[in-house]
Write a protein that holds these residues in place. Structure first.
Motif, mmCIF file in Angstrom:
data_model
loop_
_atom_site.group_PDB
_atom_site.id
_atom_site.type_symbol
_atom_site.label_atom_id
_atom_site.label_comp_id
_atom_site.label_asym_id
_atom_site.label_seq_id
_atom_site.Cartn_x
_atom_site.Cartn_y
_atom_site.Cartn_z
ATOM 1 N N ARG C 258 0.818 -1.186 0.000
ATOM 2 C CA ARG C 258 0.000 0.000 0.000
ATOM 3 C C ARG C 258 0.868 1.259 0.000
ATOM 4 N NH1 ARG C 258 -4.719 0.965 1.870
ATOM 5 N NH2 ARG C 258 -5.081 2.654 3.324
ATOM 6 N N ASN C 259 0.459 2.222 -0.791
ATOM 7 C CA ASN C 259 1.179 3.478 -0.925
ATOM 8 C C ASN C 259 1.297 4.225 0.407
ATOM 9 O OD1 ASN C 259 2.295 5.428 -2.694
ATOM 10 N ND2 ASN C 259 0.485 6.676 -2.403
ATOM 11 N N GLU C 260 0.309 4.016 1.287
ATOM 12 C CA GLU C 260 0.267 4.763 2.542
ATOM 13 C C GLU C 260 1.211 4.194 3.602
ATOM 14 O OE1 GLU C 260 -2.195 3.720 0.730
ATOM 15 O OE2 GLU C 260 -3.858 5.120 0.609
ATOM 16 N N TYR C 261 2.047 3.213 3.266
ATOM 17 C CA TYR C 261 2.981 2.625 4.218
ATOM 18 C C TYR C 261 4.429 2.848 3.770
ATOM 19 C CZ TYR C 261 -0.795 -0.231 6.385
ATOM 20 O OH TYR C 261 -1.917 -0.676 7.040
ATOM 21 N N ARG C 297 4.429 -0.576 -5.459
ATOM 22 C CA ARG C 297 3.568 0.181 -4.561
ATOM 23 C C ARG C 297 2.161 0.304 -5.114
ATOM 24 N NH1 ARG C 297 6.815 5.554 -4.406
ATOM 25 N NH2 ARG C 297 7.271 4.821 -6.506
ATOM 26 N N GLY C 298 1.206 0.303 -4.203
ATOM 27 C CA GLY C 298 -0.163 0.613 -4.598
ATOM 28 C C GLY C 298 -0.247 2.117 -4.822
ATOM 29 N N ALA C 299 -1.412 2.555 -5.276
ATOM 30 C CA ALA C 299 -1.550 3.988 -5.531
ATOM 31 C C ALA C 299 -2.846 4.528 -4.957
ATOM 32 C CB ALA C 299 -1.467 4.260 -7.031
#
Lengths: 231, 161, 617
Positions: C258-261, C297-299
């Protein structure tokens, strides 16, 4: 060289061509499964969920879209159980509540047995069936259109919101769109939408001939493939 | 100058459509947003139809198509933060700066964004300002935080003048 | 030059050399450097500590180990001093000089830094005595506490990579799969699919090119188990994926984070570099296997936690799910056989290989084996990551480990399984956490999110929150999800704003059932759960919103009013200043008034009032 597999749809034993979908096979054999986003010659995406059927595996009935399910030896399918009819009716109800101002959508609703709409009407002019996107990408290989945005913001658009120079203005996207034919009683004003039951009589006929599709005006807005084949 | 930075991002990624999201991530991080020019260039270099680049840029929340403010306020709206009052952070910013999530103040100082979970759930409500995490936030603390940023900018301006 | 570690004996000797390297160390200070503690300021604590130790000439004898997340984030920054096992919480840089001079030099405990048990009120000195930790079975999480995630040596020192060496040194792929099957390990991401079976299907799938994927998208809001494991113990996941890739016959792996990590991404990248250096990744792994891992990475898309959407995202496309009539183990990434598992699932694999399937299967229930990490958050005294054997009751987790209600307000419900799960009422707290049991009750184990709710939570508002979340995150492809969620939100908004009608409850259930059967992907199919479970157990709340236009929790803004009691109001003006809508007026030291036309009922005024003069009616 075509290979055949044996499947059963609504109790009827059918010889299906390997590699085709359950929906195509059923339509070929005269078992009409309502559909919207499916169009002959274009890939199937399983977006509208109208073509759902029950796929019986190990005694359990799984609900799945028939356009994305390929035939396999020994497959058992039911298209007309009470549960399927109820689920299909609910989906059609959602569609007609969202976009009643289209002959095709009203046809779909009546075909699926919608008798009342329990949601306030909206008046969208696109149901996101994706026919236009797919025809531009697959038939013309132009890719001038696409689904942009996510969830409730999903809409069809050009790149950057402007018609690109590689769009040839062939207008196939307009021809293939189910929203372009107005409902039988005429265009509906915002705030005055309703469920049109003008084609209900056609449905009563269809119900009395189980397993057969009626050559009705119903297919016109629908752009039902059988109508298209008739020319 | 930005030409070179752009080339660096696209280096070694020629004709690799699967790198599209990573490339756009880099563009977003470097320039703060993804411009039409950037999308067109990426389309050519990676060999991805321009409508697909446009779709991907619009689909994912990490990408913004408009330049963002100098300071980004991100409010976590995850379940644990919600139960502890995260919606009040949005109320506070609406009252103090007049913007909703996704919007930027007219003076381009602040952009407000909401994110669906930062993974710091025991510390909620969590607000991230310019990459720094702030825990156990209250509307009061947020107001003071925003004011401190505004104050700091005023001082920088005064020094420069 | 890193050593060649090809056999178990090699690993043992290397571990011994690491121990002897630390011979001069008398004290180890462990500080949590995970995202949570960083948010609480642990970075400055670490800096001051290192500086203070250097100034005192203690750098040779006192080792500072920065670890990943311990899972007790609310108490952070956390510091543990060994061998005395002294546990300090909420440490600030100002405390550092005292810690060094009193605790490090003189073995004196600093009272105000000790953890206070919220139930008994006593101060606890040793980490091992803390009830929150003691009541858990921290098989996986305890590893985080002992290693610096950026040090492969630390991981090897606690036995890391011995499972890989054991597998490549003498087990066949089939034997590995049998062992995983016998353990009873089931997917920890929410699906709960038997892992061994998945590996077997992937192995048997036709094709030479196969992939393994680690799903680290962790989209469920309120869940952060995967963040903790990936940030704090990335090598465990690498080792798990290595063993899995050998078992299914894959040579390329991806970790989709996840992008937020950002910290998890960076620690995982470092771990991959180190593993390559030590020959555990790359073209020649112990002479028996070749395998590479890439981080992608996710976005920012919750739907990318769904396996087919994740794979589309890895291919550089929009993350839209596709129908799964043909499973991804047959046709997944690039239409090749793909084995996708969750972070926690992968991290359990080395443990199973090392300690044996029987050990794993000895914990848990008949259908759900092993331990599971839950993120216990919300209205409970002890929040944090809780690892317990499957089969533990909700009551044990919420009351014994979680410490029960905080602020004296009775606990009403627990929400498990994220947006795909449901809310269970307090009467059901004796249910064990077990895949089948929770599913039958209308919720699910899910990825492990567990949010506790009390009488101050409105269950209709909770349902609305989840539906709004799902509508925001829906990919929008299929009609029942896109339009169904829209209509559900419309109805729930009507109900929470006082326009609800009784027939809408039956409509919600009918619509929910339709979505459950007809949506294209699993996320759509479970999207109605928050509504269906709250209707099942909290129907009276819905009914009172509709019939009486009454919100018992005082949450639904259209149905409540805030008013200032002139008897208690001192005219201090705190509420006037705090109101974002400038709806409060009044002169200094005279009772203030709220203008109901301007009031948005956000509740900020009630929070700031020190005289309890503002109430909801």
């Amino acid at each position: 060289m075509q290979e055949y597999v044996n499947i059963t749809i609504d109790g009827a034993k059918i010889s299906a061509i390997r590699g085709t979908s359950v929906l195509d096979t059923a339509m070929e054999y005269g078992i009409c499964i309502p559909h919207l986003c499916h169009y002959p010659g274009l890939s199937d995406i399983g977006a509208c969920r109208l073509c759902i059927v029950e796929h019986i595996v190990n005694g359990k009935a799984k609900v799945t879209a028939s356009c994305t399910l390929n035939v396999a030896e020994g497959m058992v399918i039911r298209t007309d159980t009470d549960r399927i009819k109820r689920l299909r009716r609910n989906i059609a109800e959602l569609l007609v509540a969202q976009a009643p101002n289209s002959r095709a959508i009203q046809d779909v609703a009546v075909r699926c047995g919608v008798k009342q709409v329990r949601y306030p009407f909206h008046n969208d002019n696109c149901v996101l069936c994706g026919r236009c996107v797919r025809v531009c990408a697959e038939m013309w290989q132009a890719k001038a259109l696409g689904f942009v945005g996510r969830g409730k913001d999903r809409h069809v658009d050009f790149p950057f919101g402007r018609k690109p120079d590689f769009c040839k203005s062939c207008n196939t996207c307009i021809d293939i769109c189910p929203m372009t034919i107005t409902p039988c009683p005429g265009p509906m004003k915002t705030g005055e939408e309703y469920l049109c039951l003008a084609c209900e009589g056609q449905l009563i006929m269809a119900d009395s001939l189980p397993g057969a599709c009626v050559w009705c005006d119903l297919g016109k807005g629908f752009q039902c493939t059988r109508q298209v084949q008739a020319g | 100058m930005s030409e070179n930075v752009f080339e660096t991002i696209l280096e070694n990624r020629c004709s690799q459509p699967q790198q599209l999201i990573e490339v756009l991530q880099d563009v977003q991080e470097t320039f703060g947003y993804i411009s039409e020019e950037a999308m067109t260039a990426v389309s050519k270099e990676l060999g991805v139809p321009v409508i697909e680049v446009y779709r991907v840029a619009n689909y994912y929340k990490a990408f913004s198509l408009a330049p963002r403010g100098r300071h980004v306020i991100t409010v976590c709206m995850g379940t644990a933060c919600h139960v502890r009052g995260a919606p009040r952070m949005l109320d506070e910013v609406r009252g103090q700066l007049g913007i909703e999530p996704g919007q930027t103040t007219p003076d381009k100082m602040f952009t407000l964004e909401r994110v669906n979970c930062l993974g710091a759930c025991a510390l909620g409500p969590v607000v991230v300002l310019d990459g720094k995490y702030h825990r156990n936030m209250t509307p009061n603390k947020l107001r003071k935080l925003v004011q401190s940023v505004q104050q700091a900018e005023k001082e920088v301006e005064a020094d420069a003048a | 030059m890193p050593p060649k570690l090809n056999t178990l004996e090699d690993l043992k000797q290397f571990r011994e050399s690491l121990t002897s390297r630390e011979a001069k160390v008398t004290t180890t200070i462990t500080i949590c450097g995970g995202t949570g503690c960083q948010a609480s300021g642990s970075v400055k604590v670490i800096e001051s500590l290192k500086a203070e130790l250097a100034a005192n000439g203690l750098t040779d004898t006192v080792k500072v180990r920065v670890t990943g997340c311990h899972g007790f984030c609310e108490q952070g920054p956390i510091m543990v001093i060994d061998p005395a096992n002294i546990f300090y919480c909420r440490v600030s840089p100002d405390d550092v000089p005292e810690i060094v001079s009193e605790t490090i030099r003189k073995n004196q405990v600093i009272e105000h830094l000790l953890y206070t048990d919220p139930t008994s009120g006593e101060k606890i000195t040793k980490e091992a005595d803390i009830p929150f930790y003691r009541a858990q079975d921290r098989v996986l999480l305890s590893q985080n506490r002992r290693i610096d995630p950026c040090s492969i040596e630390d991981y090897i020192a606690i036995g890391g990579y011995s499972a890989l060496v054991k597998v490549l040194g003498g087990m066949t792929a089939e034997q590995v799969i049998q062992e995983i099957k016998r353990s009873g390990l089931r997917g920890r991401g929410g699906g709960g699919y038997p892992t061994g079976q998945k590996w077997q299907q992937c192995r048997e799938a036709a094709g030479d090119e196969k992939y393994v994927i680690c799903n680290a998208d962790e989209g469920d809001p309120g869940a952060y188990m995967d963040r903790s494991v990936l940030e704090g113990n990335p090598h465990a996941i690498l080792e798990g994926m290595l063993i899995g890739s050998y078992a299914v016959g894959a040579n390329q792996g991806y970790i989709y984070v996840r992008n937020e990590y950002p910290l998890a991404v960076s620690n995982a990248r470092k771990a991959i570099e180190q593993a390559k250096l030590f020959g555990f990744l790359g073209d020649d792994i112990l002479g028996r296997h070749f395998f590479d891992i890439e981080i992608m990475r996710g976005a920012g898309a919750f739907v990318c936690g769904e396996s087919t959407a994740l794979m589309a995202s890895l291919e550089g496309k929009v993350g839209e799910p596709r129908p799964k009539d043909v499973h991804t183990v047959q046709e997944g990434l690039w239409n090749k056989p793909t084995c996708l598992n969750n972070v926690e699932t992968w991290a359990n694999v080395p443990l199973i290989i090392n300690k044996g399937a029987a050990w794993f299967a000895s914990k848990g229930t008949k259908g759900s084996k092993g331990t599971k990490i839950f993120a216990l958050t919300g209205r409970v005294k002890n929040t944090g990551l809780v690892e317990v054997a499957m089969g533990t009751s909700l009551r044990t987790i919420i009351h014994s480990i979680g410490g029960g209600p905080n602020d004296g307000v009775a606990i009403k419900a627990v929400q498990t399984g994220g947006p795909s799960g449901g809310c269970l009422p307090a009467e059901k707290f004796d249910l064990p956490v077990d895949f089948e049991t929770l599913a039958e009750a209308g919720s699910m184990v899910g990825s492990g999110g567990m949010v506790v709710m009390d009488e101050r939570t409105c269950m209709v508002d909770v349902a609305k929150y989840f539906i709004a979340f799902l509508q925001d995150e829906s990919c929008g492809k299929c009609v029942p999800c896109r339009l169904g969620l829209g209509r559900m939100l419309e109805i729930l908004t009507d109900i929470t704003e006082g326009r609800g009608k009784p027939e809408q409850l039956d409509l919600l259930e009918d619509l929910g059932e339709t979505m459950t059967h007809t949506c294209l992907c699993a996320l759509g199919k479970t999207a109605a759960n928050p509504v269906l479970s709250t209707l099942r157990y909290f129907r009276q709340e819905y009914e009172s919103h509709i019939q009486d236009k009454y919100c018992s929790a005082g949450v639904c803004r259209e149905l409540i009013q805030y008013s200032i009691d002139p008897n208690n109001c001192t005219g201090c003006g705190a509420c006037l200043k705090a109101c974002p809508n400038k709806a409060i007026t009044g002169e200094s030291e005279k009772p203030h008034r709220i203008n109901q036309d301007l009031c948005s009922r956000c509740g900020i005024c009630k929070d700031v009032c020190k005289f309890e003069a503002i109430s909801i009616c």
